[in-house]
Scaffold this active site. Structure first.
Site, short mmCIF file in Angstrom:
data_model
loop_
_atom_site.label_atom_id
_atom_site.label_comp_id
_atom_site.label_asym_id
_atom_site.label_seq_id
_atom_site.Cartn_x
_atom_site.Cartn_y
_atom_site.Cartn_z
N ARG A 115 0.83 -1.20 0.00
CA ARG A 115 0.00 0.00 0.00
C ARG A 115 0.87 1.25 0.00
O ARG A 115 1.99 1.25 0.47
CB ARG A 115 -0.91 -0.04 1.25
CG ARG A 115 -1.94 1.07 1.31
CD ARG A 115 -2.96 0.76 2.40
NE ARG A 115 -3.80 1.92 2.67
CZ ARG A 115 -3.53 2.81 3.60
NH1 ARG A 115 -2.45 2.68 4.35
NH2 ARG A 115 -4.33 3.83 3.79
N LYS A 148 4.61 -6.69 11.72
CA LYS A 148 3.74 -6.96 10.57
C LYS A 148 3.93 -8.40 10.11
O LYS A 148 5.02 -8.81 9.72
CB LYS A 148 4.07 -6.00 9.42
CG LYS A 148 3.13 -6.14 8.23
CD LYS A 148 3.33 -5.01 7.24
CE LYS A 148 2.43 -5.14 6.04
NZ LYS A 148 2.55 -4.00 5.10
N ARG A 163 0.94 6.73 18.75
CA ARG A 163 1.51 7.88 19.41
C ARG A 163 1.97 7.48 20.81
O ARG A 163 1.20 6.85 21.54
CB ARG A 163 0.47 9.01 19.50
CG ARG A 163 0.99 10.27 20.16
CD ARG A 163 -0.06 11.37 20.06
NE ARG A 163 0.39 12.61 20.67
CZ ARG A 163 -0.25 13.74 20.59
NH1 ARG A 163 -1.39 13.79 19.90
NH2 ARG A 163 0.19 14.83 21.17
#
Length: 326
Positions: free
Chosen positions: A121, A186, A322
């Site tokens: 992506r 991932k 974050r």
């Protein structure tokens, strides 16, 4: 991958030593040609051990993709798919998009041992050496237009998570909109591309990359935390069985999605949501950022981001966690 290179790989796949002389004799080529084929293998990212007096071997046995084996594992579902397995392609998605435009039937699957230009992506490159990953694309045809297919990528994430859990990976998580995670790394990625008219019909190409057993060399080339099934399952699963299992789950999920959309799968997706209720930052396509708490997804697959000004629905972007304030 050249035919000779594929031939050498097939003989080395058992993980044992094979002398250059034996390889040359079985392939009816010179030993110099075998040497060049080994160098070509190394160029794809696969490590080849060379020991004087013993020959060549791979670090571990590699189960190469085999159409017959995949069909046997598919069982009664084999008739739903048209399988094409290649040694090397540029990009399975790119090729299947071309085939879709030329009338290829839904259920067409293109899998490759290695992609020279595998795409992720946002223009990223998918990195994996030969035998280190399962990379394939599936063509799915829908009578609906693109607007009615929102949430499809999330639905395919559910299918992949189910298949990986069946293979023995526990604690598989999903990151909006298209990543499958394990322990924060991932494990798999999804690239969905649509082709068709605004009101339909639509040809959807679903590209999938699943890390099976990553080498140290490949990990060093990846710019983000990565996981593989060897760690998640305790051993690397048979890729032919894994491909069949993923395709079976796709069959179930896409049938449900085609009938009812993403809504019935929303709860299952949220149960696996890696960032549920966490503070996140979204990087949007225009370069701006938005921060808030991820509150799951809507029935159309939009991310629900709770901010100081209210809950916003996000349809595109990239999540980065974050850091929490202490």
């Amino acid at each position: 991958m050249k035919p000779l290179t594929s031939g050498v790989l097939a003989r080395l796949a058992d993980g044992g030593f094979h002398s250059g002389e034996a390889l040359a004799r079985s392939l009816e080529v010179s030993r110099a040609s075998v040497w060049n084929a080994v160098r070509d293998l190394e160029a794809t990212g696969i490590e080849v051990y060379k020991v004087h007096g013993r020959g060549y071997r791979l670090p571990y046995p590699v189960t190469l993709l085999d159409r017959g084996a995949v069909e046997r594992h598919l069982g009664a579902s084999a008739g739903r798919f048209v399988l094409d397995i290649r040694d090397t392609v540029d990009s399975t998605n790119s090729i299947l998009i071309e085939r879709a435009a030329n009338g290829a039937p839904g259920g067409t699957v293109l899998a490759a041992e290695w992609q020279s230009g595998g795409r992720g992506r946002l223009g990223r490159t998918w990195l994996a050496g030969v035998g280190e990953a399962l990379t394939f694309s599936l063509l799915w045809r829908s009578a609906r237009g693109a607007a009615a297919l929102s949430g499809l990528t999330l639905a395919t994430g559910v299918a992949i998570a189910r298949a990986l859990e069946s293979a023995g990976a526990k604690g598989v998580a999903l990151k909006w909109p298209n990543d499958v995670l394990w322990r924060g790394g991932k494990l798999a990625g999804i690239l969905t591309e649509l082709q068709g008219d605004a009101l339909g019909p639509t040809a959807v190409v679903i590209g999938v990359g699943i890390n099976v057993r990553l080498s140290d060399a490949t990990r060093n080339r990846i710019s983000q935390a990565a996981a593989d099934l060897e760690a998640a399952c305790g051993s690397a699963p048979d890729r032919n069985r894994l491909l069949a299992e993923v395709l079976r789950e796709f069959e179930h999920v896409l049938e449900a999605f085609g009938r009812d959309g993403f809504a019935p799968l929303r709860g299952e997706w949220q149960q696996r949501h890696a960032q549920q209720d966490k503070r996140v930052t979204l990087m949007l396509p225009d370069g701006t950022r938005r921060s808030g708490h991820a509150r799951g997804v809507a029935e159309d697959g939009a991310l629900l981001l709770e901010t100081a000004s209210g809950t916003q629905r996000i349809h595109s972007g990239e999540i980065t966690l974050r850091p929490q304030r202490q």
